[in-house]
Each structure stands twice: as C-alpha cells, then as structure tokens.
Design an enzyme around this catalytic site. Structure first.
Site, short mmCIF file in Angstrom:
data_model
loop_
_atom_site.label_atom_id
_atom_site.label_comp_id
_atom_site.label_asym_id
_atom_site.label_seq_id
_atom_site.Cartn_x
_atom_site.Cartn_y
_atom_site.Cartn_z
N GLY A 10 0.83 -1.22 0.00
CA GLY A 10 0.00 0.00 0.00
C GLY A 10 0.85 1.26 0.00
O GLY A 10 1.75 1.42 0.84
N GLY A 12 -0.34 4.37 0.43
CA GLY A 12 -1.16 5.46 0.97
C GLY A 12 -0.34 6.22 1.99
O GLY A 12 0.90 6.23 1.93
N ASN A 37 1.82 -1.56 -4.73
CA ASN A 37 0.59 -0.77 -4.73
C ASN A 37 -0.19 -1.04 -6.02
O ASN A 37 0.40 -1.28 -7.08
CB ASN A 37 0.92 0.73 -4.63
CG ASN A 37 -0.29 1.56 -4.26
OD1 ASN A 37 -0.95 1.32 -3.25
ND2 ASN A 37 -0.61 2.55 -5.08
N LYS A 38 -1.50 -0.97 -5.89
CA LYS A 38 -2.41 -1.23 -7.02
C LYS A 38 -2.13 -0.31 -8.20
O LYS A 38 -2.12 -0.73 -9.34
CB LYS A 38 -3.82 -0.95 -6.49
CG LYS A 38 -4.91 -1.67 -7.15
CD LYS A 38 -6.23 -1.27 -6.49
CE LYS A 38 -6.64 -2.26 -5.44
NZ LYS A 38 -7.94 -2.03 -4.85
N VAL A 81 -2.71 -6.78 -4.27
CA VAL A 81 -2.51 -7.83 -3.27
C VAL A 81 -3.77 -8.67 -3.19
O VAL A 81 -4.88 -8.13 -3.07
CB VAL A 81 -2.21 -7.21 -1.89
CG1 VAL A 81 -2.06 -8.29 -0.83
CG2 VAL A 81 -0.99 -6.31 -1.95
N GLU A 170 -17.63 16.81 5.14
CA GLU A 170 -16.68 17.46 4.22
C GLU A 170 -17.21 17.41 2.78
O GLU A 170 -17.07 18.38 2.03
CB GLU A 170 -15.31 16.78 4.30
CG GLU A 170 -14.60 17.07 5.62
CD GLU A 170 -13.09 17.02 5.53
OE1 GLU A 170 -12.58 16.09 4.88
OE2 GLU A 170 -12.42 17.90 6.10
N ASP A 301 -5.71 2.43 8.33
CA ASP A 301 -7.12 2.08 8.51
C ASP A 301 -7.35 0.59 8.78
O ASP A 301 -8.43 0.20 9.24
CB ASP A 301 -7.93 2.48 7.26
CG ASP A 301 -8.17 3.99 7.20
OD1 ASP A 301 -7.64 4.72 8.06
OD2 ASP A 301 -8.87 4.43 6.27
N ALA A 318 -5.65 9.83 8.60
CA ALA A 318 -4.35 9.93 7.93
C ALA A 318 -3.28 10.29 8.96
O ALA A 318 -2.14 9.82 8.89
CB ALA A 318 -4.43 11.00 6.86
N GLN A 319 -3.67 11.12 9.93
CA GLN A 319 -2.72 11.56 10.95
C GLN A 319 -2.12 10.37 11.70
O GLN A 319 -0.91 10.26 11.86
CB GLN A 319 -3.46 12.51 11.92
CG GLN A 319 -2.54 13.14 12.91
CD GLN A 319 -3.25 14.04 13.93
OE1 GLN A 319 -2.59 14.59 14.79
NE2 GLN A 319 -4.54 14.19 13.86
C1 FAD Z 1 -13.22 12.17 2.10
C2 FAD Z 1 -12.29 11.82 3.22
C3 FAD Z 1 -11.75 12.84 4.01
C4 FAD Z 1 -10.86 12.53 5.03
N1 FAD Z 1 -10.32 13.55 5.75
C5 FAD Z 1 -9.40 13.29 6.71
C6 FAD Z 1 -8.75 14.35 7.41
O1 FAD Z 1 -9.05 15.52 7.20
N2 FAD Z 1 -7.79 14.02 8.31
C7 FAD Z 1 -7.42 12.74 8.55
O2 FAD Z 1 -6.49 12.51 9.36
N3 FAD Z 1 -8.02 11.69 7.93
C8 FAD Z 1 -9.00 11.93 7.01
N4 FAD Z 1 -9.61 10.90 6.33
C9 FAD Z 1 -9.23 9.50 6.65
C10 FAD Z 1 -7.90 9.14 5.96
O3 FAD Z 1 -7.97 9.46 4.59
C11 FAD Z 1 -7.57 7.67 6.13
O4 FAD Z 1 -7.61 7.36 7.49
C12 FAD Z 1 -6.16 7.37 5.56
O5 FAD Z 1 -6.17 7.52 4.15
C13 FAD Z 1 -5.68 5.98 5.93
O6 FAD Z 1 -4.38 5.82 5.45
P1 FAD Z 1 -3.86 4.38 5.04
O7 FAD Z 1 -2.38 4.49 4.82
O8 FAD Z 1 -4.33 3.34 6.00
O9 FAD Z 1 -4.60 4.04 3.67
P2 FAD Z 1 -4.75 4.86 2.32
O10 FAD Z 1 -4.14 6.19 2.41
O11 FAD Z 1 -6.17 4.74 1.93
O12 FAD Z 1 -3.85 4.00 1.30
C14 FAD Z 1 -4.08 2.64 0.99
C15 FAD Z 1 -3.33 2.31 -0.29
O13 FAD Z 1 -3.40 0.91 -0.52
C16 FAD Z 1 -3.75 0.66 -1.87
N5 FAD Z 1 -4.45 -0.61 -1.93
C17 FAD Z 1 -5.64 -0.93 -1.36
N6 FAD Z 1 -5.93 -2.21 -1.59
C18 FAD Z 1 -4.91 -2.72 -2.32
C19 FAD Z 1 -4.62 -4.01 -2.85
N7 FAD Z 1 -5.45 -5.05 -2.66
N8 FAD Z 1 -3.49 -4.17 -3.53
C20 FAD Z 1 -2.60 -3.15 -3.71
N9 FAD Z 1 -2.82 -1.91 -3.23
C21 FAD Z 1 -3.95 -1.70 -2.53
C22 FAD Z 1 -4.62 1.85 -2.26
O14 FAD Z 1 -4.67 2.01 -3.66
C23 FAD Z 1 -3.92 2.99 -1.52
O15 FAD Z 1 -2.88 3.53 -2.31
C24 FAD Z 1 -10.52 11.17 5.30
C25 FAD Z 1 -11.07 10.15 4.51
C26 FAD Z 1 -11.95 10.47 3.48
C27 FAD Z 1 -12.51 9.35 2.63
#
Ligand code: FAD
Length: 405
Positions: A10, A12, A37-38, A81, A170, A301, A318-319
C-alpha cells in the site's frame, strides 16, 4: 550475505511514510525494500471529497509514487494484493508473488455498509480516485439530463448523503459550493435541487466539540442542506432510499444520487488471509505488530489501536497512519540492526480540522477551537504538511494548496 527483505503493501499515507523513512534510515546494503501498490500513483484520500463533488480535478489529488521513492533503495511493484500467506512469508499478488522477512500491511480501509440492503449496488462511495471521478460525473450527468427529458424528474436533482461523520460533512461542504455552479452550467433552477444528509446517530460529527458542530450545521443548512438526524437508511433502491426513525415511521426519498459515507472497515485482504481482525481491523500490539506474527506490522485504517483514556479505538485517520509509519520504520531499522527494544506507538493527537467547503471549516488544533476562514487556512496547512512529510518541499510546491483565502 543475504539481505533481509522488507515488503510494504500500500502506497497510501501509512505505506509511503514507512518507505520514505526507511529509505532515509537504511543503507543500500542493509535491506531490500519492496513497495507494492495497485496503482503507480498515490492519492490524497483526505482530498477525495473535493474530487467527488467536482471542486478539484481528480488529477490534482494524485501524484506518481516514483516522485517520492529512492529507486536505488526501493523496488516498486505495481500490482494488487490478493492474499498474505503468513505461514509461508509470502504475499500473493494478482500477477506474481512477493516473499518477505518483514511485512508492513498498509492497505487502507474499505467502505462498511453494515449489511444495509441495496447500498453496495445503488450507492456511491468516496474511496479512491476512480470512485470520486465516477460520482462527480454521475452528478453532472443528472443535471445534464434534467432538461433533456420530456417529463422532468425532479428527483434527478436530489442528492442523499448517508452519514454525518467527517467524510459526509466534508463532502456536503464541497457539494454546496459546487451545486450553484452546476445550476448555472445546466440551466437548472437552484430551488429544485435537494441535498439531504441522513444520519442514524442522534448527532452530527460525533465526538466533535458541540459548539463547533452547531456552527457547521448552521453553515450547511444556510447553504441548503436538509439534515435528517436520528434517522437510519433501511434500504437503497434504484429510485433512492428508504429511511426510518423507528419500525413504524418509514419514508421513501426519491434521489438520483445516493452517497454512502458512513463507515470504514479494514481491507478485506486481512480477513481473507486468516489474520484475526474486528471488521477487518487488526488489534495490533504496542509495537504495531500482529499478535502471534512478530514479523508482520499493520498500520493505518486496517489497524486498530485503543485510546486508553476512553478505552475505545482511535478513529482511523491519515494523521494516525502517518505517525504509525514513522514508528514502524524505526522498529524495522532496529530489527534489521539487531538492536534491543522496539518503540511502542503513542498517538500524538495534533487536532482535527473538518472542512465545510473552500473557505470555511471547524477544528480543534493543539487544543484550541477554530472556525471559519482561520480554520480553513489551518486545513490547507494540514494538507500541505502531509505532502511535506512524505515528499519534502518539492512535492509540497508541486501539489500543495496555496490559495488560502
Ligand atoms: C473524504 C475523506 C476525508 C478525510 N479527511 C481526513 C482528514 O481531514 N484528516 C485525517 O487525518 N483523515 C481523514 N480521512 C481519513 C484518511 O484518509 C484515512 O484514514 C487514511 O487515508 C488511511 O491511510 P492508510 O495508509 O491506512 O490508507 P490509504 O491512504 O487509503 O492508502 C491505501 C493504499 O493501498 C492501496 N491498496 C488498497 N488495496 C490494495 C490491494 N489489494 N493491492 C494493492 N494496493 C492496494 C490503495 O490504492 C492505496 O494507495 C478522510 C477520509 C476520506 C474518505
């Protein structure tokens, strides 16, 4: 001597933070680092509500992974994945496999529909660049079609948002900015448009400061949002939704667009791989590892960390994902160097800012309440900070938000 292999799943917030920290701290000869990553790009999930409403181009929310990785130290594999074989230390990909000594699962979350009938089939979600593009184009299509049918269907201009949490609010903020533009573009009478927010909980933005919530609701109501609080979506249908306050009070709302913004669960790969989880989220140990699997870390997440003060999980943000990435990178460096004592993860909550559109927001930052233009400025600073943490000044200048007022 064979180098240990670290595989990060991932790109992200959590995954990129881990990789960019690892590439700084580890030498080329210390470990092989692989990032899977996808897509070949990262997207700012926290900006997707803007792309979904059409106030920001979907291309603005993404950038190539290659912009931030050091190709001498990190191999990037673009693939999906499918499953983690924990007993074989390997990850099954759609087009191959990746063996690991250490694994970091940072695959983000998925929409949780709580088994509500018809939601998967008939509601849009704000999950990635493509779902956002689809939602934006669907809304435009509804407006564009309105005048081109003999019998005018006002429900084409009704947009229902399920959920008054962070994502729902939002999105509503952006939508209320976008709708007047759409009305102008497609000659639609503004008064025919309905934007309805349906929330099962008894309040908007649970957990937020009540005074700020009152401000947010009044801003959105003034811009035309109808709130139906304490009202559950019972079913989504091709025509709209069925909502209810109790068993008896059931109402059908005809709507051309239904958006589900009310729940997040962990990535389905976790459960498919037989890793113990609650709604796809792994209750990690203090070092962010999967209990019973000392070489597997889960962050973002898909992880679950308990806030000991209230004995409840921290909401997925994200934080927290980025802070976990920093801790995991430190712990991996220590493991590879056979150093004693791993770091325990402690969340340092710097605050939360919830946008209400381009120039308005509410938030609590470093313990202080902010609202209006000041909060909106803070929000853009937070967005820019996330870019800076991953890609430094170059990425911030390339993708950052600099229109502050
Ligand atoms: C509209 C919106 C607003 C938000 N605003 C806020 C905010 O203001 N502040 C805040 O802190 N949080 C906010 N959040 C929450 C925050 O975006 C998430 O908590 C954060 O993105 C989680 O990070 P992560 O690294 O777990 O996953 P992500 O950042 O979602 O990244 C996951 C990655 O894994 C990849 N992936 C997924 N499945 C697969 C697979 N099977 N194979 C390969 N790759 C894969 C995806 O393509 C992506 O690149 C918001 C969420 C949304 C939807």
């Amino acid at each position: 001597m064979r180098k240990p292999k670290i595989v990060v799943l991932g790109a992200g917030y959590g995954g990129l933070m881990t990789v960019t920290r690892l590439q700084k701290s580890l030498g080329v000869n210390e470990a092989d680092i692989v990032l899977v990553n996808k897509n070949d790009y990262h997207y700012e999930t926290t900006w997707l509500h803007e792309a979904s409403a059409g106030t920001l181009s979907p291309d603005r929310v993404r950038y190539p992974v290659s912009d931030v990785i050091d190709k001498n130290k990190v191999d990037f594999v673009q693939d999906s994945v499918v499953e983690i074989k924990t007993d074989e230390n390997t990850v099954i990909l759609e087009n191959g496999q990746a063996d690991y000594d250490y694994l970091v699962v940072a695959l983000g979350g998925e929409s949780e529909t709580f088994g509500i009938k018809g939601l998967k089939e008939h509601a849009f979600t704000i999950s990635n660049v493509n779902t956002s593009r689809q939602l934006r184009e669907h809304i435009e299509y509804q407006f564009a079609t309105y005048h081109n049918e003999e019998e005018k269907k006002d429900e084409r201009l009704t947009i229902v948002v399920g959920g008054a949490g962070f994502t729902g609010i939002e999105f509503l903020g952006e939508l209320t900015n976008r709708v007047p533009e759409l009305c102008k573009e497609f000659d639609v009478d503004y008064h025919k448009v309905r934007i309805i927010c349906v929330e099962a909980a008894p309040m908007v933005l649970p957990g937020f400061d009540p005074e700020l919530v009152t401000y947010a609701v009044s801003v959105l109501e003034k811009k035309g949002v109808e709130f139906k609080i304490g009202t559950a979506i019972k079913e989504a249908t091709p025509e709209g939704i069925i909502v209810g306050k109790g068993e008896d009070e059931v109402e059908e709302i005809k709507a051309g667009t239904v958006v589900w913004a009310a729940g997040v669960r962990g990535n389905s790969v976790i459960e498919k791989s037989g890793i113990e989880a609650m709604r796809g989220r792994v209750k990690v140990d203090p070092n962010l590892r999967v209990p019973g699997h000392e070489n597997i870390f889960v962050i973002g997440d898909s992880s679950l960390v308990i806030n000991e003060e209230i004995n409840r999980p921290y909401p997925p943000t994200a934080q927290i994902a980025m802070q976990q990435g920093v801790t995991v990178a430190k712990n991996l460096s220590a493991l590879i160097r056979h150093q004693e004592g791993l770091e325990s993860f402690v969340f340092d909550n710097k605050g939360t800012v919830c946008s209400l559109g381009e120039d308005d927001a509410i938030g609590v930052v470093f313990g202080k309440k902010v609202k209006g233009a000041k909060a909106s400025f803070m929000k853009k600073m937070v967005d820019n900070r996330a870019l800076f943490m991953v890609g430094g000044v170059g990425l911030t200048l390339k993708k950052g938000k600099f229109k502050f007022f």
